[in-house]
Design an enzyme around this catalytic site. Structure first.
Site, short mmCIF file in Angstrom:
data_model
loop_
_atom_site.label_atom_id
_atom_site.label_comp_id
_atom_site.label_asym_id
_atom_site.label_seq_id
_atom_site.Cartn_x
_atom_site.Cartn_y
_atom_site.Cartn_z
CG MET A 33 14.35 5.90 6.72
SD MET A 33 15.16 4.95 8.01
CE MET A 33 15.75 3.55 7.10
CB ALA A 35 19.53 5.84 0.31
CG HIS A 40 12.37 5.34 -1.91
ND1 HIS A 40 13.67 4.92 -2.04
CD2 HIS A 40 12.02 5.08 -0.63
CE1 HIS A 40 14.10 4.44 -0.88
NE2 HIS A 40 13.13 4.51 -0.01
N GLY A 154 5.11 1.35 1.10
CA GLY A 154 5.43 0.24 0.21
C GLY A 154 5.12 -1.10 0.84
CD GLN A 155 2.44 -5.83 0.71
OE1 GLN A 155 1.56 -5.01 0.97
NE2 GLN A 155 2.63 -6.93 1.42
CG ASP A 157 9.85 -1.79 4.47
OD1 ASP A 157 10.82 -2.28 5.02
OD2 ASP A 157 9.94 -1.03 3.47
CB VAL A 183 9.70 -1.25 -7.33
CG1 VAL A 183 10.55 -1.06 -8.57
CG2 VAL A 183 8.42 -0.43 -7.40
CB SER A 192 16.49 -2.70 -0.43
OG SER A 192 17.03 -2.30 0.82
CB SER A 193 18.23 2.39 0.86
OG SER A 193 17.07 3.10 0.47
P1 AMP Z 1 12.65 3.45 3.45
O1 AMP Z 1 13.31 4.65 2.84
O2 AMP Z 1 13.41 2.19 3.26
O3 AMP Z 1 12.20 3.70 4.87
O4 AMP Z 1 11.30 3.24 2.63
C1 AMP Z 1 10.36 4.27 2.48
C2 AMP Z 1 9.11 3.72 1.85
O5 AMP Z 1 9.42 3.18 0.57
C3 AMP Z 1 8.48 2.58 2.67
O6 AMP Z 1 7.06 2.71 2.63
C4 AMP Z 1 8.94 1.35 1.93
O7 AMP Z 1 8.10 0.24 2.08
C5 AMP Z 1 8.93 1.86 0.50
N1 AMP Z 1 9.80 1.04 -0.35
C6 AMP Z 1 11.13 0.80 -0.17
N2 AMP Z 1 11.58 -0.05 -1.13
C7 AMP Z 1 10.51 -0.36 -1.91
C8 AMP Z 1 10.31 -1.21 -3.03
N3 AMP Z 1 11.31 -1.93 -3.56
N4 AMP Z 1 9.08 -1.29 -3.57
C9 AMP Z 1 8.04 -0.59 -3.03
N5 AMP Z 1 8.16 0.24 -1.97
C10 AMP Z 1 9.38 0.34 -1.41
#
Ligand code: AMP
Length: 294
Positions: A33, A35, A40, A154-155, A157, A183, A192-193
């Site tokens: 998404m 950010a 990521h 990512g693990q 979520d 991470v 996290s964003s």
């Molecule tokens: P998002 O942009 O939050 O929808 O995340 C996009 C992808 O990045 C998803 O598969 C998340 O699980 C992964 N992701 C987000 N934060 C982390 C993190 N800290 N470590 C590993 N993967 C992540």
């Protein structure tokens, strides 16, 4: 190896097709998404390795309105495509697909959406009704649009990852799902964003989530039972009154059900909590053998 000078940004379905048409062997997709942060980038780097020198790495950036509830942070979710592209520089991405909501959902909310079933009503799904239906709907659409051989998630979520694996199995989708470990910042906070919403004080308070999980994992490692692991976690929580716990749950990763008191094996501890106005989630593997501990 693809170089970044070859990176193509596709802002629409029409431009996506020509961007994807470039010759390649396998295609690997990372869905985000935006950010973007180091979490990521770990997915992108993994995608680059999985794609190999002749493969194509596609990153999608789309803040999916379907997965946000009416009182959630859809409007304030950070959006900065230029910053995201700058961060991706040097990570071997071939295509960034950043469509508009109108492109993804012409005419508004689709009439037909994916149902995440019972698993989609637990934990995160209980707190965020409809969230996982929205997630699976956009993931299915993005898989259809980008037709990857491999999609990397990512693990971080964990429940989302389990649901995506289930959807791929249940719908016989021709894609391999690859997971990347969480991470974290040096002090343990999961990247996290939404960390960008935290002020300094909240940022310190938010450390409690990973500390609670770590105390559970340590207790498990020391041979504690399910009940004692839970008690260890709640002890740490009690020391952080500013953390508004939504759930802490030990689940069996195979069934995604809460573990029974006599469970043995590798459990997954899930946590969600509100720190100030920010809702955060985290998780950690917890070995349970119940042979010792307190
Ligand atoms: P998002 O942009 O939050 O929808 O995340 C996009 C992808 O990045 C998803 O598969 C998340 O699980 C992964 N992701 C987000 N934060 C982390 C993190 N800290 N470590 C590993 N993967 C992540």
């Amino acid at each position: 190896m693809a170089t970044d000078s070859q990176l193509v940004v596709a802002n629409s379905l029409a431009t996506l097709d020509s961007a994807l048409a470039a010759p390649h062997s396998r295609r690997v997709v990372v869905m985000t998404m935006g950010a973007l942060h180091a979490g990521h980038l770990a997915l992108v780097d993994r995608a680059r390795i999985l794609a190999g020198p002749d493969g194509q790495v596609v990153v999608t950036i789309f803040v999916n309105p379907l997965q946000f509830g009416p009182d959630e942070d859809f409007d304030r979710y950070p959006r900065d495509l230029d910053a995201d592209l700058a961060l991706l520089d040097g990570h071997g991405v071939d295509v960034v697909f950043a469509p508009s909501a109108e492109d993804m959902y012409p005419g508004g909310t689709p009439r037909v959406t994916v149902s995440s079933g019972e698993l989609g009503t637990l934990y995160e799904g209980a707190a965020r009704p409809g969230h996982f239906d929205g997630v699976l709907t956009v993931v299915l659409k993005l898989l259809q649009l980008t037709t990857p051989d491999i999609a990397v998630f990512g693990q971080k979520d964990a429940q989302q990852l389990m649901l995506i694996r289930r959807m791929v199995t249940d719908f016989n989708l021709p894609v391999t799902i690859e997971a990347v470990p969480i991470v974290r910042e040096d002090d343990g906070l999961a990247r996290s964003s939404r960390n960008a919403y935290l002020n300094d004080h909240e940022r310190t308070t938010a450390l409690a989530l990973s500390q609670i999980l770590r105390s559970a994992a340590d207790a498990g490692q020391a041979g504690a039972t399910v009940e004692d692991i839970r008690a260890a976690a709640l002890d740490v929580l009690a020391a952080h009154p500013a953390v508004d716990l939504d759930y802490f749950c030990l689940v069996d990763p195979a069934t995604v059900e809460p573990v029974r008191p006599d469970f043995h094996g590798e459990a997954l501890a899930l946590i969600a909590a509100r720190v100030g106005s920010v809702r955060l989630i985290d998780n950690m593997n917890v070995p349970v053998d119940g042979t010792g501990g307190t």
